[in-house]
Write an enzyme that holds these catalytic residues in place. Sequence first.
Site, PDB file in Angstrom:
ATOM      1  CB  CYS A 269      18.980  42.767 -15.232  1.00 54.79           C
ATOM      2  SG  CYS A 269      18.659  41.008 -15.419  1.00 54.79           S
TER       3      CYS A 269
ATOM      4  CG  ASP B 187      21.492  39.709 -17.021  1.00 57.36           C
ATOM      5  OD1 ASP B 187      21.842  40.629 -17.781  1.00 57.36           O
ATOM      6  OD2 ASP B 187      21.915  39.579 -15.873  1.00 57.36           O
TER       7      ASP B 187
ATOM      8  CB  CYS C 290      24.981  39.757 -13.606  1.00 58.80           C
ATOM      9  SG  CYS C 290      23.945  38.591 -12.711  1.00 58.80           S
TER      10      CYS C 290
ATOM     11  CB  CYS D  23      21.047  36.171 -10.803  1.00 61.30           C
ATOM     12  SG  CYS D  23      21.226  37.929 -10.435  1.00 61.30           S
TER      13      CYS D  23
HETATM   14 FE1  FES Z   1      20.029  40.063 -14.141  1.00 59.54          FE
HETATM   15 FE2  FES Z   1      21.705  38.910 -12.561  1.00 59.54          FE
HETATM   16  S1  FES Z   1      21.386  41.034 -12.769  1.00 59.54           S
HETATM   17  S2  FES Z   1      20.322  37.980 -13.905  1.00 59.54           S
END
Ligand code: FES
Length: 125
Positions: A35, A37, A60, A104
């Site tokens: 993702c 992140d 997110c 996450c």
């Molecule tokens: Fe990547 Fe939440 S979607 S940490």
Amino acid sequence: MALYSEKVMDHFLNPRNVGVIENADGVGEVGNAKCGDIMKMYLKIDDDTISDVKFETFGCASAIASSSMATELIKGQKIQDAMKLTNKAVAEALDGLPDYKMHCSVLAEEAIKAALDDYYEKKGN
Ligand code: FES
């Protein structure tokens, strides 16, 4: 059922312990390649106790809520106890995360462990 619990929404909208600790004793940065992140944890450690913790998360809502909750869970704890924090415990403290959002909370666990590893490395053991 709503996608996110009230606790997730609260920690997402009012995250605790956001920011940077200058001259932190341990810093850990982790990311999720899928993702994109990124989460960074800063620890201040006195007498084997986490006296302060701050985070920066570019991610997110679940990642922000997980980091916020994780900082609350480890603040004031002994290093040995903080080391045992699991992503499951973080998710439970948030009254749950949707299954596809569990990864996450893994970032929060990993970021804390990375920061503690950094602390031990700096200390030289
Ligand atoms: Fe990547 Fe939440 S979607 S940490």
